[in-house]
Design a protein around this motif. Structure first.
Motif, PDB file in Angstrom:
ATOM      1  N   THR A  36       0.686  -0.912   0.293  1.00  0.00           N
ATOM      2  CA  THR A  36       0.008   0.280   0.015  1.00  0.00           C
ATOM      3  C   THR A  36       1.120   1.468  -0.090  1.00  0.00           C
ATOM      4  O   THR A  36       1.404   1.342   0.767  1.00  0.00           O
ATOM      5  CB  THR A  36      -1.306  -0.381   1.416  1.00  0.00           C
ATOM      6  OG1 THR A  36      -1.507  -1.050   0.943  1.00  0.00           O
ATOM      7  CG2 THR A  36      -1.914   1.378   1.208  1.00  0.00           C
ATOM      8  N   GLN A  37       0.660   2.116  -0.983  1.00  0.00           N
ATOM      9  CA  GLN A  37       1.443   3.181  -1.295  1.00  0.00           C
ATOM     10  C   GLN A  37       0.736   4.673  -0.554  1.00  0.00           C
ATOM     11  O   GLN A  37      -0.428   4.807  -0.699  1.00  0.00           O
ATOM     12  CB  GLN A  37       2.087   3.782  -2.398  1.00  0.00           C
ATOM     13  CG  GLN A  37       2.936   2.209  -3.464  1.00  0.00           C
ATOM     14  CD  GLN A  37       4.216   2.489  -3.294  1.00  0.00           C
ATOM     15  OE1 GLN A  37       4.474   3.272  -2.096  1.00  0.00           O
ATOM     16  NE2 GLN A  37       4.843   1.230  -3.451  1.00  0.00           N
ATOM     17  N   GLY A  38       1.236   5.422  -0.358  1.00  0.00           N
ATOM     18  CA  GLY A  38       1.997   6.836   0.325  1.00  0.00           C
ATOM     19  C   GLY A  38       2.293   7.783  -0.060  1.00  0.00           C
ATOM     20  O   GLY A  38       2.919   7.244  -0.991  1.00  0.00           O
ATOM     21  N   LEU A  39       3.224   8.250   1.153  1.00  0.00           N
ATOM     22  CA  LEU A  39       3.910   9.187   0.926  1.00  0.00           C
ATOM     23  C   LEU A  39       5.208   8.276   1.033  1.00  0.00           C
ATOM     24  O   LEU A  39       6.402   8.259   1.184  1.00  0.00           O
ATOM     25  CB  LEU A  39       4.336  10.235   2.151  1.00  0.00           C
ATOM     26  CG  LEU A  39       2.948  11.761   1.650  1.00  0.00           C
ATOM     27  CD1 LEU A  39       2.879  12.939   3.227  1.00  0.00           C
ATOM     28  CD2 LEU A  39       2.938  12.110   0.589  1.00  0.00           C
ATOM     29  N   GLY A  40       4.837   6.324   2.178  1.00  0.00           N
ATOM     30  CA  GLY A  40       5.823   6.039   1.688  1.00  0.00           C
ATOM     31  C   GLY A  40       5.168   4.471   1.305  1.00  0.00           C
ATOM     32  O   GLY A  40       3.850   4.720   0.560  1.00  0.00           O
ATOM     33  N   SER A  44      -0.412  -4.405   3.275  1.00  0.00           N
ATOM     34  CA  SER A  44      -1.829  -4.855   4.095  1.00  0.00           C
ATOM     35  C   SER A  44      -2.716  -6.031   4.284  1.00  0.00           C
ATOM     36  O   SER A  44      -2.225  -6.412   2.991  1.00  0.00           O
ATOM     37  CB  SER A  44      -2.881  -3.730   2.942  1.00  0.00           C
ATOM     38  OG  SER A  44      -2.515  -2.180   3.060  1.00  0.00           O
ATOM     39  N   VAL A  45      -3.062  -6.769   5.071  1.00  0.00           N
ATOM     40  CA  VAL A  45      -3.530  -7.504   5.000  1.00  0.00           C
ATOM     41  C   VAL A  45      -5.598  -8.017   5.543  1.00  0.00           C
ATOM     42  O   VAL A  45      -5.849  -6.890   6.655  1.00  0.00           O
ATOM     43  CB  VAL A  45      -2.387  -8.039   5.798  1.00  0.00           C
ATOM     44  CG1 VAL A  45      -3.850  -9.914   6.141  1.00  0.00           C
ATOM     45  CG2 VAL A  45      -1.490  -8.456   5.674  1.00  0.00           C
ATOM     46  N   ASN A  46      -5.718  -8.001   4.704  1.00  0.00           N
ATOM     47  CA  ASN A  46      -7.103  -7.852   4.535  1.00  0.00           C
ATOM     48  C   ASN A  46      -7.731  -6.573   4.685  1.00  0.00           C
ATOM     49  O   ASN A  46      -8.827  -6.335   5.268  1.00  0.00           O
ATOM     50  CB  ASN A  46      -7.918  -9.137   5.831  1.00  0.00           C
ATOM     51  CG  ASN A  46      -7.856 -10.143   5.794  1.00  0.00           C
ATOM     52  OD1 ASN A  46      -7.271 -10.927   4.319  1.00  0.00           O
ATOM     53  ND2 ASN A  46      -7.135 -10.818   6.508  1.00  0.00           N
ATOM     54  N   GLY A  47      -7.316  -5.366   4.135  1.00  0.00           N
ATOM     55  CA  GLY A  47      -7.252  -4.597   4.040  1.00  0.00           C
ATOM     56  C   GLY A  47      -7.232  -3.809   5.839  1.00  0.00           C
ATOM     57  O   GLY A  47      -7.233  -2.149   5.259  1.00  0.00           O
ATOM     58  N   ILE A  48      -6.344  -4.092   5.954  1.00  0.00           N
ATOM     59  CA  ILE A  48      -5.497  -4.008   7.599  1.00  0.00           C
ATOM     60  C   ILE A  48      -4.362  -2.932   7.078  1.00  0.00           C
ATOM     61  O   ILE A  48      -3.150  -3.757   7.173  1.00  0.00           O
ATOM     62  CB  ILE A  48      -6.131  -4.240   8.909  1.00  0.00           C
ATOM     63  CG1 ILE A  48      -7.577  -4.921   8.942  1.00  0.00           C
ATOM     64  CG2 ILE A  48      -5.115  -3.869   9.686  1.00  0.00           C
ATOM     65  CD1 ILE A  48      -7.830  -6.097   9.513  1.00  0.00           C
ATOM     66  N   LEU A  50      -0.535  -2.857   8.044  1.00  0.00           N
ATOM     67  CA  LEU A  50       0.540  -2.575   9.228  1.00  0.00           C
ATOM     68  C   LEU A  50       1.185  -1.661  10.113  1.00  0.00           C
ATOM     69  O   LEU A  50       1.070  -1.777  11.418  1.00  0.00           O
ATOM     70  CB  LEU A  50       1.227  -3.934   9.167  1.00  0.00           C
ATOM     71  CG  LEU A  50       0.512  -5.489   8.491  1.00  0.00           C
ATOM     72  CD1 LEU A  50       2.135  -6.395   8.212  1.00  0.00           C
ATOM     73  CD2 LEU A  50      -0.017  -6.059   9.801  1.00  0.00           C
ATOM     74  N   THR A  51       0.865  -0.832   9.568  1.00  0.00           N
ATOM     75  CA  THR A  51       1.811   0.384  10.289  1.00  0.00           C
ATOM     76  C   THR A  51       1.132   1.800   8.850  1.00  0.00           C
ATOM     77  O   THR A  51       0.102   1.393   7.839  1.00  0.00           O
ATOM     78  CB  THR A  51       3.154   0.358  10.042  1.00  0.00           C
ATOM     79  OG1 THR A  51       3.757   0.735   7.918  1.00  0.00           O
ATOM     80  CG2 THR A  51       3.551  -0.596  10.520  1.00  0.00           C
ATOM     81  N   SER A  52       1.367   2.873   9.330  1.00  0.00           N
ATOM     82  CA  SER A  52       1.272   3.825   8.266  1.00  0.00           C
ATOM     83  C   SER A  52       2.235   3.921   6.921  1.00  0.00           C
ATOM     84  O   SER A  52       3.175   3.418   7.314  1.00  0.00           O
ATOM     85  CB  SER A  52       1.645   5.620   9.136  1.00  0.00           C
ATOM     86  OG  SER A  52       1.783   6.030   8.335  1.00  0.00           O
ATOM     87  N   ARG A  53       0.790   4.229   6.156  1.00  0.00           N
ATOM     88  CA  ARG A  53       1.902   4.287   4.857  1.00  0.00           C
ATOM     89  C   ARG A  53       2.910   5.790   4.270  1.00  0.00           C
ATOM     90  O   ARG A  53       3.107   5.936   3.120  1.00  0.00           O
ATOM     91  CB  ARG A  53       0.607   3.942   3.671  1.00  0.00           C
ATOM     92  CG  ARG A  53      -1.182   5.158   3.681  1.00  0.00           C
ATOM     93  CD  ARG A  53      -1.421   4.635   2.230  1.00  0.00           C
ATOM     94  NE  ARG A  53      -2.996   4.900   3.105  1.00  0.00           N
ATOM     95  CZ  ARG A  53      -3.055   6.506   2.066  1.00  0.00           C
ATOM     96  NH1 ARG A  53      -2.014   6.573   0.707  1.00  0.00           N
ATOM     97  NH2 ARG A  53      -3.739   7.665   1.837  1.00  0.00           N
ATOM     98  N   HIS A  54       2.756   6.278   5.148  1.00  0.00           N
ATOM     99  CA  HIS A  54       3.226   8.226   4.915  1.00  0.00           C
ATOM    100  C   HIS A  54       5.088   7.197   5.666  1.00  0.00           C
ATOM    101  O   HIS A  54       5.597   8.030   4.952  1.00  0.00           O
ATOM    102  CB  HIS A  54       2.300   8.747   5.069  1.00  0.00           C
ATOM    103  CG  HIS A  54       0.777   8.950   4.450  1.00  0.00           C
ATOM    104  ND1 HIS A  54       0.994   9.083   3.245  1.00  0.00           N
ATOM    105  CD2 HIS A  54      -0.476   8.874   5.205  1.00  0.00           C
ATOM    106  CE1 HIS A  54      -0.807   9.249   2.653  1.00  0.00           C
ATOM    107  NE2 HIS A  54      -1.597   8.806   3.928  1.00  0.00           N
ATOM    108  N   GLU A  55       4.351   7.596   7.389  1.00  0.00           N
ATOM    109  CA  GLU A  55       5.739   8.146   7.567  1.00  0.00           C
ATOM    110  C   GLU A  55       5.625   7.174   8.854  1.00  0.00           C
ATOM    111  O   GLU A  55       5.582   6.953  10.194  1.00  0.00           O
ATOM    112  CB  GLU A  55       6.021   9.614   8.250  1.00  0.00           C
ATOM    113  CG  GLU A  55       7.117   9.678   8.710  1.00  0.00           C
ATOM    114  CD  GLU A  55       8.500   9.024   8.635  1.00  0.00           C
ATOM    115  OE1 GLU A  55       8.287   7.891   8.947  1.00  0.00           O
ATOM    116  OE2 GLU A  55       9.016   9.322   7.634  1.00  0.00           O
ATOM    117  N   ARG A  56       6.569   5.782   8.479  1.00  0.00           N
ATOM    118  CA  ARG A  56       6.128   4.657   9.792  1.00  0.00           C
ATOM    119  C   ARG A  56       7.115   4.998  11.172  1.00  0.00           C
ATOM    120  O   ARG A  56       6.763   4.372  11.753  1.00  0.00           O
ATOM    121  CB  ARG A  56       6.808   3.176   8.633  1.00  0.00           C
ATOM    122  CG  ARG A  56       5.734   2.544   7.800  1.00  0.00           C
ATOM    123  CD  ARG A  56       6.681   1.401   6.718  1.00  0.00           C
ATOM    124  NE  ARG A  56       7.957   0.778   7.728  1.00  0.00           N
ATOM    125  CZ  ARG A  56       8.499   0.511   7.270  1.00  0.00           C
ATOM    126  NH1 ARG A  56       8.817   0.032   6.035  1.00  0.00           N
ATOM    127  NH2 ARG A  56       9.280  -0.627   8.062  1.00  0.00           N
TER     128      ARG A  56
END
Length: 429
Positions: A36-40, A44-48, A50-56
């Motif tokens: 899953t892409q964002g700023l980072g 994603s597992v089942n739509g969840i 695992l962490t932020s997609r922007h700034e882990r």
């Protein structure tokens, strides 16, 4: 296998060989993960996520900031390794315990991302959360893995959720709330006129006790309970308030009734035939219901701050509390001297597509269709439940663990598996 996995595996094999073998037996291919892409980016597992997609890293630092500056800390869930990495920057951290909540998920992450930064640190100890019987503190539980916990670690997941929600759940019982203060003032007249529950303590040391809740599995035992009740020598019957009406409808008269909830009304506790049936209650109960009850009444407190002033001014014995009336009912049985206690209708779940015995769907709380959570039943299968029921189960299991001198038995496999109980062979084949 990827180069990441080989590097991670070398560390795991060296430090935790037995755990590594367990991880290799996990079916990581069953985890449907996507980038899953964002700023980072994240997984994603089942739509969840695992962490932020922007700034882990920023997210991990925010999570770490919620933990005290202690020498030993616990992290539940492995995520992508960000939180352990941040916590290990603390120079005064002597030991970091990382508890795996989903083995297959962690096995997958090991194939995709280099985890050596924290795995190699000698201060780290790694194990499956489910290998321990309870949670450890202070802890941070990764939100995503609270949702993704596997079956083996589900019991610890339930206890984590209960602990995290505790402050929120207790907000309605703030002693300073005007409604709480008024209810306690209203109940004082009744409380002072009634006996102390302590008078019941130690009165049944040579007698088996049945504690009867309102779970759906109770319906399977009405006929048998009626037969036992008719015997000259029999166990003592203690029932919770919502079980009273269905028991009476099946010709079963309990020896004691326990009530704690202000929402319990005459609909739940009809008083017309209550002569000779003692009622044990907390002062938060409905004053109208208490006054109408014809049997003897016994007042009790719990350790809750709600009763702090009353305890000081008008001492009464305490019963254990944990959100459900089943808790003080069980504690009463123990304090009366019970050393063999069988639980009926203590399901903490919705087996047989019902919410309660003797009541229509939704009568005593959310309807069956609203159940979004699960626990394992006595057969090891998943059975639907609601979040607060899982919390009540955790509290009861901890109570049972603190009383090894008492033999706790369960009358059914249909409801939640209660750790610390055995199945009563008279009722469970």
């Amino acid at each position: 296998m990827s180069e990441f996995f080989q590097a991670n595996a070398e560390v795991l094999q060296r430090r935790w060989p037995a755990l590594f073998e367990r991880l290799m037996a996990e079916d990581s291919s069953a985890i449907e993960a996507e980038l899953t892409q964002g700023l980072g980016s994240t997984l994603s597992v089942n739509g969840i996520q695992l962490t932020s997609r922007h700034e882990r890293t920023h997210e991990a630092r925010t999570q770490a900031a919620s933990l005290p500056d202690k020498a030993q800390l616990h992290v539940y869930g492995t995520g992508l390794g960000d939180l352990p990495g941040v916590l290990l920057e603390r120079t005064n951290l002597d030991r970091l315990y990382v508890h795996i909540l989903n083995g297959a998920l962690f096995a997958l992450v090991l194939q995709l991302i280099d985890q050596r930064q924290w795995l190699e640190d000698p201060r780290v100890e790694l194990f499956y959360a489910g290998d321990l019987s309870d949670i450890c503190t202070p802890f941070f539980a990764l939100p995503a893995e609270m949702l993704l916990a596997d079956d083996f670690n589900a019991k610890i997941r339930d206890r984590l959720v209960n602990e995290v929600h505790l402050t929120f759940n207790n907000r309605e019982f703030d002693p300073q709330l005007p409604a709480i203060q008024q209810r306690l003032r209203d109940s004082l007249e009744v409380l002072l006129a009634d006996d102390d529950v302590a008078q019941l303590f130690g009165t049944c040391s040579d007698r088996e006790i049945y504690v009867i809740g309102t779970g759906p599995s109770l319906e399977n035992h009405f006929e048998r309970l009626a037969a036992v009740r008719a015997q000259a020598e029999r166990p003592l019957f203690i029932c919770v308030d919502t079980a009273y009406r269905p028991l009476r409808q099946h010709g079963i008269i309990p020896d004691l009734v326990v009530t704690i909830d202000q929402l319990i009304s005459f609909r739940h506790l009809p008083f017309e035939e209550s002569d000779g049936i003692p009622l044990v209650y907390l002062p938060m109960s409905s004053t109208q219901v208490l006054k109408a009850w014809k049997g003897k009444r016994y007042g009790a407190y719990t350790a809750s701050p709600v009763y702090a002033t009353l305890r000081e001014q008008h001492p009464r014995a305490e019963l254990h509390a944990g959100g459900s009336v089943i808790h003080p009912a069980v504690d009463l049985a123990v304090k009366m001297g019970g050393t063999r206690i069988t639980l009926f209708g203590a399901d903490f779940a919705f087996p047989m597509n019902k919410t309660h015995a003797g009541w229509d769907d939704g009568d005593l709380g959310p309807a069956l269709e609203q159940a979004r959570h699960w626990v394992h039943d006595g057969n090891g299968e998943r059975v639907r439940t609601q979040l607060n029921f899982r919390g009540y189960l955790c509290v009861l299991e901890r109570y049972i663990a603190r009383h090894p001198e008492v033999s706790f038995l369960n009358s059914s496999r249909a409801g939640a598996m209660i750790v610390g109980t055995q199945f009563n062979p008279e009722f469970v084949q």
